[in-house]
Design a protein around this motif. Sequence first.
Motif, PDB file in Angstrom:
ATOM      1  N   GLU A 198       0.826  -1.200   0.000  1.00  0.00           N
ATOM      2  CA  GLU A 198       0.000   0.000   0.000  1.00  0.00           C
ATOM      3  C   GLU A 198       0.864   1.255   0.000  1.00  0.00           C
ATOM      4  N   ALA A 199       1.952   1.214   0.797  1.00  0.00           N
ATOM      5  CA  ALA A 199       2.840   2.374   0.862  1.00  0.00           C
ATOM      6  C   ALA A 199       3.517   2.621  -0.490  1.00  0.00           C
ATOM      7  N   ARG A 200       3.957   1.511  -1.132  1.00  0.00           N
ATOM      8  CA  ARG A 200       4.597   1.660  -2.441  1.00  0.00           C
ATOM      9  C   ARG A 200       3.619   2.195  -3.482  1.00  0.00           C
ATOM     10  N   ALA A 201       2.388   1.705  -3.419  1.00  0.00           N
ATOM     11  CA  ALA A 201       1.382   2.175  -4.367  1.00  0.00           C
ATOM     12  C   ALA A 201       1.121   3.669  -4.185  1.00  0.00           C
ATOM     13  N   ALA A 202       1.068   4.108  -2.914  1.00  0.00           N
ATOM     14  CA  ALA A 202       0.850   5.531  -2.641  1.00  0.00           C
ATOM     15  C   ALA A 202       2.013   6.366  -3.155  1.00  0.00           C
ATOM     16  N   GLU A 203       3.244   5.861  -2.974  1.00  0.00           N
ATOM     17  CA  GLU A 203       4.424   6.594  -3.461  1.00  0.00           C
ATOM     18  C   GLU A 203       4.414   6.700  -4.982  1.00  0.00           C
ATOM     19  N   GLU A 204       4.061   5.579  -5.646  1.00  0.00           N
ATOM     20  CA  GLU A 204       4.022   5.605  -7.108  1.00  0.00           C
ATOM     21  C   GLU A 204       2.979   6.592  -7.621  1.00  0.00           C
ATOM     22  N   GLU A 205       1.796   6.614  -6.947  1.00  0.00           N
ATOM     23  CA  GLU A 205       0.766   7.566  -7.361  1.00  0.00           C
ATOM     24  C   GLU A 205       1.248   9.008  -7.204  1.00  0.00           C
ATOM     25  N   GLN A 206       1.952   9.266  -6.078  1.00  0.00           N
ATOM     26  CA  GLN A 206       2.460  10.615  -5.839  1.00  0.00           C
ATOM     27  C   GLN A 206       3.499  11.001  -6.881  1.00  0.00           C
ATOM     28  N   GLU A 207       4.401  10.041  -7.231  1.00  0.00           N
ATOM     29  CA  GLU A 207       5.419  10.325  -8.238  1.00  0.00           C
ATOM     30  C   GLU A 207       4.785  10.609  -9.598  1.00  0.00           C
ATOM     31  N   GLU A 208       3.755   9.813  -9.963  1.00  0.00           N
ATOM     32  CA  GLU A 208       3.081  10.045 -11.234  1.00  0.00           C
ATOM     33  C   GLU A 208       2.414  11.426 -11.262  1.00  0.00           C
ATOM     34  N   ALA A 209       1.813  11.782 -10.108  1.00  0.00           N
ATOM     35  CA  ALA A 209       1.164  13.089 -10.035  1.00  0.00           C
ATOM     36  C   ALA A 209       2.187  14.214 -10.182  1.00  0.00           C
ATOM     37  N   ASP A 210       3.360  14.047  -9.539  1.00  0.00           N
ATOM     38  CA  ASP A 210       4.408  15.068  -9.653  1.00  0.00           C
ATOM     39  C   ASP A 210       4.910  15.175 -11.090  1.00  0.00           C
ATOM     40  N   ASP A 211       5.099  14.010 -11.749  1.00  0.00           N
ATOM     41  CA  ASP A 211       5.564  14.034 -13.140  1.00  0.00           C
ATOM     42  C   ASP A 211       4.560  14.730 -14.049  1.00  0.00           C
ATOM     43  N   ASP A 212       3.270  14.404 -13.847  1.00  0.00           N
ATOM     44  CA  ASP A 212       2.231  15.043 -14.664  1.00  0.00           C
ATOM     45  C   ASP A 212       2.231  16.552 -14.458  1.00  0.00           C
ATOM     46  N   ARG A 213       2.394  16.979 -13.196  1.00  0.00           N
ATOM     47  CA  ARG A 213       2.386  18.404 -12.899  1.00  0.00           C
ATOM     48  C   ARG A 213       3.580  19.105 -13.551  1.00  0.00           C
ATOM     49  N   GLU A 214       4.748  18.441 -13.476  1.00  0.00           N
ATOM     50  CA  GLU A 214       5.941  19.034 -14.080  1.00  0.00           C
ATOM     51  C   GLU A 214       5.783  19.146 -15.600  1.00  0.00           C
ATOM     52  N   GLU A 215       5.225  18.086 -16.220  1.00  0.00           N
ATOM     53  CA  GLU A 215       5.032  18.119 -17.662  1.00  0.00           C
ATOM     54  C   GLU A 215       4.062  19.233 -18.065  1.00  0.00           C
TER      55      GLU A 215
END
Length: 246
Positions: A198-215
């Motif tokens: 669950e923790a890894r899934a939350a981290e991956e979601e956060q990273e994807e959100a950060d990447d989308d925001r940066e793009e």
Amino acid sequence: MVIKVFLASSSGSTAIKKKQQDVVGFLEALKVDYTQLDIACNEENRMWMRQNVPTEKKPTNGIPLPPQIFNEESYCGDYDTFFEAKEDNLVYTFLGLPPPPGSKEAADKEHIVENGTHAEETNAEENPDDSTEVPVEERNGDAHGEEEQEACEEEEGEGGEEEEEVADDEAMEGETAGDEEPAEEEEAEEAEEETDEEARAAEEEQEEADDDREEEELRQLEEEEEGEVQEEEEEDVEETQEEEAE
């Protein structure tokens, strides 16, 4: 060899700015010669960076985000790979530069070389020549001692069988009593694994959100630059028309 760091001076992304500052600050702390190349104000720098980042290193949308690091024409990596090299004390290797004498990275390399050089000597010391003859008494023991040992083993044979049976019964009882403990341990391990997932899934979601925001921020930056270019072209057209009217 010149280290090139491609940056976006007018990026609206706080995350990108922080990553750029981390890379530049660490290079300055190591006193590494480098050149900053701005992709926000220089279209040539932007196109060169995009063309020379390897395809397998680009994100899914094909647009690499700054900072991107090169050694002359050779690609070194992005912020994530730079950070990993920094954590492993391998920044000079990452940059394709020889580590300076006295640095931890240089000491580690010397240690590896020394281990490899003396490996054969160490093996020779630990594994003496098997052809060395060993006296028969040392290899097999005294012949008379063997005869006495065989006699003792025959006398203790019957008693040893009884002791083995008792030991087997006790072992069976111990296994039965211990069945419950492994089950509880397995449940605890499964619970921990679920929590980690669950923790890894939350981290991956956060990273994807950060990447989308940066793009998205980078895309907006590009649109703003295109708008400025278009305004300049329109102004040039208006000036030309006014001159012709005069």
